[in-house]
Design a protein around this motif. Sequence first.
Motif: not given
Length: 627
Positions: A471-483
């Motif tokens: 599994a690979q997880v990350a979030c968006d750089v700009r808001t930290g609200t997208l996963g």
Amino acid sequence: MSSKRISEWQTRVRNDLRTFALEYPGEVEQVGEPRHKAGEMLLRLRVCTRGLKHEEGGLRLRQYEDFFVTVGQFDVSPPRIEVNHLRFLNHAHVLQGTRLCLYLDPSREWDPSGGFGGFIDRLMEWLSDAAARRFNEQTALYHAVGGVLHETEGSTSVVVRDSIPANGLIQHSWLIQRTPMRFDLTFERQLAQDASFSSPVEHVPLIQLDTALPLGAGSSLHSLLSLIEDPYAGHSASGDEFYVKRFSTGYAAPLLSTLVASAIRKVNGTPQRLVIAVPHPTGGPPHLLIASIPSIGADQVRALACTSRGKNSSIDIDPAAIDSTIELDWLTVSDERPEVTTRRDSRRPVSSFIGKSVHIWGCGGLGSWIAEFVVRAGATKVVLCDPGRITGGLLARQNFLETDVGMSKAEALAKRLHSISDVVEVVPRATHFPDASDLVDADVIIDATVSVAVGRALDAAAPAAGRPLFAQVACDVRTGTLGILSVSMPPDSAGCLTIDQQAGRVVRADGALEPFHELWGSATDADEIIPTRGCSTPTYHGSAADMSGIAASLISLLGSHLGSSEPVSGTHLISLPHGEAGPLRRFVPVSRIKTSGEGGALLEFRGSVEKDELSKNQTGGTHFESN
């Protein structure tokens, strides 16, 4: 009787009773005048029950039943109701033979707006259910000891996780002090005698009874011994109204001898504890009580033992000789034995992590929270990999502490995980990858590094037979609200990085998914944050609340894959409710298409985005389905 003793609520109860007498004569009546004691109002009610249907095994009722009701000064708690006989003993929701348990959870079930009429309605409903035997005895008799808890306010808690040894009336056990307010109970002599164990250890006798204590276990050593010897406290059988016959167990004398033998091995001024296993009336594992004789009482017991020694040094004390003033405290039992405990998350997606070996590569914004969540979910082994160290600025998004600053992330997180679970095995590695030996037993590897190099390494390992779930997880750089979560389940031979890149092409071609396009775009200077002046490495926005929210959602989705009976690979996209995009969730699945000449599996996306692919099933979990 002074009117000043009657509160507004108690006055309302009396007025309601007068109204009942006028509107329903003969149905609910007050007998005599109420009495008042310590601010409480005591009523005697007579209720007509002749119309209630009786079923075999249900509560036997007479045509009229008398109840004694205690009404407090305020309506925040429901009145308490009791009977002055033992005809209801051993029935479900009857506590210590005389008190009716009308409300399992008064905070949710008691509504004072209904006044005393609401209480009477509840009583009649309870009587109807009891007479018709509609109660579940397995759950209603939630404690074998009179249906009530035995806990002294402010007492130390005792954690019990081991099953009780099967045989023997009297056995040995030990209390290991973990903190000033916690003991752990063990039945393993070797563990108790482990020289490397630094915590104080106390020997405690364990007695296993062969009958329940329906009237409770008392509040003094004398009353405890009496109830163990005669669980029905001298009440004799009286036909079918009270069908349990009186008998003597003969347990009081051996229990007292064992208790004293343990006490005299301790210095004066030391309390003496006792573990009691009480069988449940409906079978199954026994209920556990732990009594504590305070030091003054324990010293009296020691003195009595010294004067009672026979010529052969045996201890033979008549239970009747015990001073009735020797009081007992009841320790709070945190019974965590698997046979009596149901995990609160047992029907949630994260329950798939129970017993699993989990690798978490990257212990930052998402990885640190994910590590905590999988340990709380019941993972038995966690391997942590991160070469970084903790600085104070990380505490805004990650679950580290002030005292962790300066430590390696892997070591500090391992310490935190051990503080959450005693039993989890944690292997910290201050590197990008674990040792080769750590990979042997992995069930799932979670890449939380956002490292292309790490992604390439996992892609290279994906075709291997017998490999774990990736599994690979990350979030968006700009808001930290997208996963984003990409999952590669065996036997798919594409790794998460490949799946992620292919999902990116699908998502960017779909205008409806524009909020997620930036997950595959290039970050600009304005998107990232510079933590400190100078040559500081650009990093992510967001808060601890954002990161823990994304991590919790992604780990639940991953749990659904882990618990799935069929391999399902693909990419999940989520947006937190307070983000610019609002609450969104999509899944881009992978379909495996074999092509001639390839000699293996070529991964290819279906070219359309599945919508609302996750739905809750009846057990509260999630499963995957396509539109």
